[in-house]
Design a protein around this motif. Structure first.
Motif, PDB file in Angstrom:
ATOM      1  N   HIS A 230      49.619  53.294  36.059  1.00  0.00           N
ATOM      2  CA  HIS A 230      50.523  52.184  36.387  1.00  0.00           C
ATOM      3  C   HIS A 230      49.935  51.326  37.503  1.00  0.00           C
ATOM      4  CE1 HIS A 230      54.363  50.101  37.143  1.00  0.00           C
ATOM      5  NE2 HIS A 230      54.049  50.239  38.425  1.00  0.00           N
ATOM      6  N   ILE A 231      49.413  51.961  38.534  1.00  0.00           N
ATOM      7  CA  ILE A 231      48.843  51.216  39.658  1.00  0.00           C
ATOM      8  C   ILE A 231      47.680  50.352  39.185  1.00  0.00           C
ATOM      9  CG2 ILE A 231      47.530  51.469  41.807  1.00  0.00           C
ATOM     10  CD1 ILE A 231      49.324  53.891  42.448  1.00  0.00           C
ATOM     11  N   ALA A 232      46.828  50.916  38.322  1.00  0.00           N
ATOM     12  CA  ALA A 232      45.678  50.152  37.817  1.00  0.00           C
ATOM     13  C   ALA A 232      46.128  48.917  37.052  1.00  0.00           C
ATOM     14  CB  ALA A 232      44.804  51.039  36.942  1.00  0.00           C
ATOM     15  N   LYS A 233      47.181  49.056  36.288  1.00  0.00           N
ATOM     16  CA  LYS A 233      47.648  47.944  35.454  1.00  0.00           C
ATOM     17  C   LYS A 233      48.362  46.861  36.259  1.00  0.00           C
ATOM     18  CE  LYS A 233      47.973  50.276  31.000  1.00  0.00           C
ATOM     19  NZ  LYS A 233      48.835  50.604  29.839  1.00  0.00           N
ATOM     20  N   GLN A 234      48.791  47.198  37.474  1.00  0.00           N
ATOM     21  CA  GLN A 234      49.512  46.234  38.303  1.00  0.00           C
ATOM     22  C   GLN A 234      48.594  45.467  39.252  1.00  0.00           C
ATOM     23  OE1 GLN A 234      52.865  45.639  37.806  1.00  0.00           O
ATOM     24  NE2 GLN A 234      52.494  47.037  36.088  1.00  0.00           N
ATOM     25  N   GLY A 252      44.264  58.748  35.730  1.00  0.00           N
ATOM     26  CA  GLY A 252      45.133  57.694  35.214  1.00  0.00           C
ATOM     27  C   GLY A 252      44.641  56.320  35.619  1.00  0.00           C
ATOM     28  N   PHE A 253      44.187  56.200  36.861  1.00  0.00           N
ATOM     29  CA  PHE A 253      43.689  54.919  37.363  1.00  0.00           C
ATOM     30  C   PHE A 253      42.459  54.483  36.574  1.00  0.00           C
ATOM     31  CE2 PHE A 253      41.283  52.228  40.286  1.00  0.00           C
ATOM     32  CZ  PHE A 253      42.264  51.354  40.728  1.00  0.00           C
ATOM     33  N   ILE A 254      41.548  55.401  36.322  1.00  0.00           N
ATOM     34  CA  ILE A 254      40.331  55.090  35.566  1.00  0.00           C
ATOM     35  C   ILE A 254      40.676  54.591  34.161  1.00  0.00           C
ATOM     36  CG2 ILE A 254      38.325  56.153  34.440  1.00  0.00           C
ATOM     37  CD1 ILE A 254      38.021  57.881  36.984  1.00  0.00           C
ATOM     38  N   ASP A 255      41.576  55.289  33.495  1.00  0.00           N
ATOM     39  CA  ASP A 255      41.953  54.868  32.137  1.00  0.00           C
ATOM     40  C   ASP A 255      42.638  53.504  32.153  1.00  0.00           C
ATOM     41  OD1 ASP A 255      40.836  57.036  30.911  1.00  0.00           O
ATOM     42  OD2 ASP A 255      42.686  58.198  30.789  1.00  0.00           O
ATOM     43  N   GLY A 256      43.432  53.270  33.201  1.00  0.00           N
ATOM     44  CA  GLY A 256      44.082  51.963  33.330  1.00  0.00           C
ATOM     45  C   GLY A 256      43.080  50.843  33.503  1.00  0.00           C
ATOM     46  N   LEU A 257      42.003  51.097  34.271  1.00  0.00           N
ATOM     47  CA  LEU A 257      40.954  50.094  34.442  1.00  0.00           C
ATOM     48  C   LEU A 257      40.172  49.885  33.151  1.00  0.00           C
ATOM     49  CD1 LEU A 257      39.370  50.794  37.965  1.00  0.00           C
ATOM     50  CD2 LEU A 257      41.080  49.086  37.340  1.00  0.00           C
ATOM     51  N   LYS A 258      39.858  50.984  32.477  1.00  0.00           N
ATOM     52  CA  LYS A 258      39.073  50.883  31.242  1.00  0.00           C
ATOM     53  C   LYS A 258      39.802  50.051  30.192  1.00  0.00           C
ATOM     54  CE  LYS A 258      36.374  55.164  31.625  1.00  0.00           C
ATOM     55  NZ  LYS A 258      36.154  56.518  31.058  1.00  0.00           N
ATOM     56  N   GLN A 259      41.113  50.184  30.141  1.00  0.00           N
ATOM     57  CA  GLN A 259      41.883  49.399  29.174  1.00  0.00           C
ATOM     58  C   GLN A 259      41.841  47.903  29.479  1.00  0.00           C
ATOM     59  OE1 GLN A 259      45.822  51.082  28.972  1.00  0.00           O
ATOM     60  NE2 GLN A 259      45.119  52.966  27.988  1.00  0.00           N
ATOM     61  N   ILE A 264      33.194  51.522  34.938  1.00  0.00           N
ATOM     62  CA  ILE A 264      33.047  52.397  36.104  1.00  0.00           C
ATOM     63  C   ILE A 264      31.748  53.193  35.932  1.00  0.00           C
ATOM     64  CG2 ILE A 264      34.097  54.329  37.366  1.00  0.00           C
ATOM     65  CD1 ILE A 264      36.787  53.273  36.233  1.00  0.00           C
ATOM     66  N   PRO A 265      30.861  53.182  36.914  1.00  0.00           N
ATOM     67  CA  PRO A 265      30.993  52.610  38.260  1.00  0.00           C
ATOM     68  C   PRO A 265      30.384  51.214  38.412  1.00  0.00           C
ATOM     69  CG  PRO A 265      29.078  54.014  38.209  1.00  0.00           C
ATOM     70  CD  PRO A 265      29.657  54.042  36.808  1.00  0.00           C
ATOM     71  N   THR A 266      30.029  50.563  37.300  1.00  0.00           N
ATOM     72  CA  THR A 266      29.361  49.253  37.398  1.00  0.00           C
ATOM     73  C   THR A 266      30.187  48.249  38.186  1.00  0.00           C
ATOM     74  OG1 THR A 266      28.313  49.648  35.260  1.00  0.00           O
ATOM     75  CG2 THR A 266      28.313  47.394  36.077  1.00  0.00           C
ATOM     76  N   HIS A 267      31.476  48.145  37.837  1.00  0.00           N
ATOM     77  CA  HIS A 267      32.357  47.181  38.513  1.00  0.00           C
ATOM     78  C   HIS A 267      33.140  47.818  39.660  1.00  0.00           C
ATOM     79  CE1 HIS A 267      32.391  45.034  34.371  1.00  0.00           C
ATOM     80  NE2 HIS A 267      31.403  44.572  35.128  1.00  0.00           N
ATOM     81  N   THR A 268      33.530  49.054  39.479  1.00  0.00           N
ATOM     82  CA  THR A 268      34.378  49.735  40.472  1.00  0.00           C
ATOM     83  C   THR A 268      33.927  51.180  40.647  1.00  0.00           C
ATOM     84  OG1 THR A 268      36.292  48.389  39.834  1.00  0.00           O
ATOM     85  CG2 THR A 268      36.734  50.383  41.097  1.00  0.00           C
ATOM     86  N   VAL A 269      33.712  51.584  41.886  1.00  0.00           N
ATOM     87  CA  VAL A 269      33.392  52.974  42.229  1.00  0.00           C
ATOM     88  C   VAL A 269      34.706  53.701  42.529  1.00  0.00           C
ATOM     89  CG1 VAL A 269      32.268  54.476  43.917  1.00  0.00           C
ATOM     90  CG2 VAL A 269      31.110  52.403  43.112  1.00  0.00           C
ATOM     91  N   TRP A 281      35.438  66.371  32.837  1.00  0.00           N
ATOM     92  CA  TRP A 281      35.428  65.978  31.423  1.00  0.00           C
ATOM     93  C   TRP A 281      34.562  64.739  31.240  1.00  0.00           C
ATOM     94  CZ3 TRP A 281      41.234  66.320  29.524  1.00  0.00           C
ATOM     95  CH2 TRP A 281      41.638  67.657  29.554  1.00  0.00           C
ATOM     96  N   ASP A 282      33.967  64.629  30.057  1.00  0.00           N
ATOM     97  CA  ASP A 282      33.087  63.492  29.760  1.00  0.00           C
ATOM     98  C   ASP A 282      33.800  62.150  29.927  1.00  0.00           C
ATOM     99  OD1 ASP A 282      31.010  65.196  29.216  1.00  0.00           O
ATOM    100  OD2 ASP A 282      31.248  65.136  27.041  1.00  0.00           O
ATOM    101  N   ALA A 283      35.102  62.118  29.662  1.00  0.00           N
ATOM    102  CA  ALA A 283      35.851  60.863  29.754  1.00  0.00           C
ATOM    103  C   ALA A 283      35.953  60.357  31.190  1.00  0.00           C
ATOM    104  CB  ALA A 283      37.250  61.048  29.180  1.00  0.00           C
ATOM    105  N   TYR A 284      35.741  61.245  32.176  1.00  0.00           N
ATOM    106  CA  TYR A 284      35.909  60.859  33.571  1.00  0.00           C
ATOM    107  C   TYR A 284      34.640  61.063  34.398  1.00  0.00           C
ATOM    108  CZ  TYR A 284      40.714  60.949  31.990  1.00  0.00           C
ATOM    109  OH  TYR A 284      41.857  60.722  31.283  1.00  0.00           O
ATOM    110  N   GLN A 285      34.110  62.277  34.400  1.00  0.00           N
ATOM    111  CA  GLN A 285      32.943  62.583  35.246  1.00  0.00           C
ATOM    112  C   GLN A 285      33.168  62.041  36.656  1.00  0.00           C
ATOM    113  OE1 GLN A 285      29.706  64.314  34.749  1.00  0.00           O
ATOM    114  NE2 GLN A 285      31.272  65.255  33.445  1.00  0.00           N
ATOM    115  N   LEU A 286      34.259  62.515  37.240  1.00  0.00           N
ATOM    116  CA  LEU A 286      34.774  61.958  38.488  1.00  0.00           C
ATOM    117  C   LEU A 286      34.091  62.570  39.718  1.00  0.00           C
ATOM    118  CD1 LEU A 286      37.004  60.282  39.973  1.00  0.00           C
ATOM    119  CD2 LEU A 286      38.486  62.304  39.743  1.00  0.00           C
TER     120      LEU A 286
END
Length: 330
Positions: A230-234, A252-259, A264-269, A281-286
């Motif tokens: 939610h925070i990413a989308k706002q 959640g924030f990462i998925d919100g940005l990807k949508q 990541i991390p090209t535009h946002t670290v 997980w491969d989807a995050y690698q946080l």
């Protein structure tokens, strides 16, 4: 525990079946008690035949109960469930039974939970959530119960306090973002206001202020994946460096940005905190900070095993970063 009909098998039934006294049954199942080999053999055979097991709860009314209460909340969250899983396994290794009390993490619920542990004669309470009142902690200790507080704000002289250096980890998170050239900073938090989350937020903001950098703080809802998304989308402006106070918020924030097409991390670290399983997980690698759950759990066990001494004091764990792919380099 096996039963006959609708009743549990009693020690008296075992005694009658074996042709011995009730006290002989008790001595047979009491470590170190004196009982002849012949009597022990008869009692054990009768117990096996009848399906008898010792009632440790009843025994605890007169002796140690071996019950350790875990006062917690958010049991279904990845971090808390992993912590409870690790801690209960360690407790079982030393023949302790975990009594999990699920609270809403407010002080009133935690106080009620501590009172319940006295009713069940718990020998120790481990507070993972909320902040109990000092007079209730003193009451627990006066009744022979040990109290261990994990990552709580206040330090109590009569309890044992295990803490994380949230503030130092937050300072290091800021340093990592600085090293990567991030200047437009965001801190992502929930609206819960728990001690650990507040300490991470304060540490990051303090570090930014000390470095002469401004940082935006976004708080929303509970500490969940959905809140981070939610925070990413706002966002009205996309930051180039983000510290999320938990990994679940970060995912959640990462998925919100990807949508929104943000790479990541090209535009946002993005940096998280906890090192939950999903962080790898491969989807995050946080990139994140790891809470040493095994070490903390073993530390708690050592405290419980030192029950012949007063259980008080404080220990603080330093946290190391775990580098993955949401940062550009290490």
């Amino acid at each position: 525990m096996a039963s006959t009909g609708n009743r549990f098998v009693s020690a008296q039934q075992v005694a009658e079946y074996a042709g011995v006294s009730r006290s002989a049954v008790s001595r047979t199942f009491t470590e170190g008690a004196s009982v002849s080999a012949k009597t022990r053999e008869k009692v054990l055979a009768a117990a096996q035949e009848l399906g008898y097991h010792v009632n440790h709860l009843a025994r605890g009314l007169h002796d140690t109960s071996n019950i350790v209460s875990l006062i917690t909340t958010d049991i279904n969250s990845p971090f808390q469930s992993a912590f409870i899983d690790e801690l209960t396994q360690q407790l079982q290794k030393i023949n302790k039974i975990a009594l999990v009390v699920n609270t809403k993490a407010n002080d009133e619920d935690v106080d009620t939970a501590l009172t319940q542990t006295l009713n069940f004669r718990a020998e120790a309470s481990i507070v993972l959530s909320g902040q109990p009142h000092k007079d209730l902690i003193d009451k627990c200790i006066a009744n022979g119960q040990h109290v261990i507080l994990v990552n709580r704000n206040q330090v109590y002289d009569n309890a044992y306090n295990i803490r994380l250096d949230n503030h130092a980890a937050a300072f290091e998170a800021l340093a990592i973002l600085q090293q990567q050239g991030c200047k437009n900073l965001l801190l992502v938090n929930s609206g819960i206001g728990s001690p650990g989350l507040v300490a991470r937020e304060k540490g990051f903001v303090d570090a930014a202020n000390k470095a002469g950098l401004s940082v935006s703080v976004a708080r929303f809802g509970d500490t969940s994946y959905e809140s981070g998304k939610h925070i990413a989308k706002q966002l009205k402006e996309i930051p180039d460096g983000v510290f999320c106070v938990t990994d679940l918020l970060a995912c959640g924030f990462i998925d919100g940005l990807k949508q929104q097409g943000i790479e990541i991390p090209t535009h946002t670290v993005v940096i998280g905190f906890d090192d939950i399983n999903q962080a790898s997980w491969d989807a995050y690698q946080l990139t994140t900070f790891r809470q040493p759950l095994t070490s903390i759990s073993q530390h708690i066990i050592q405290c419980l095993q030192a029950n012949n001494t007063a259980l008080n004091g404080e220990f603080t764990y330093l946290l190391e970063p775990v580098w993955r792919k949401t940062t550009r380099h290490n």
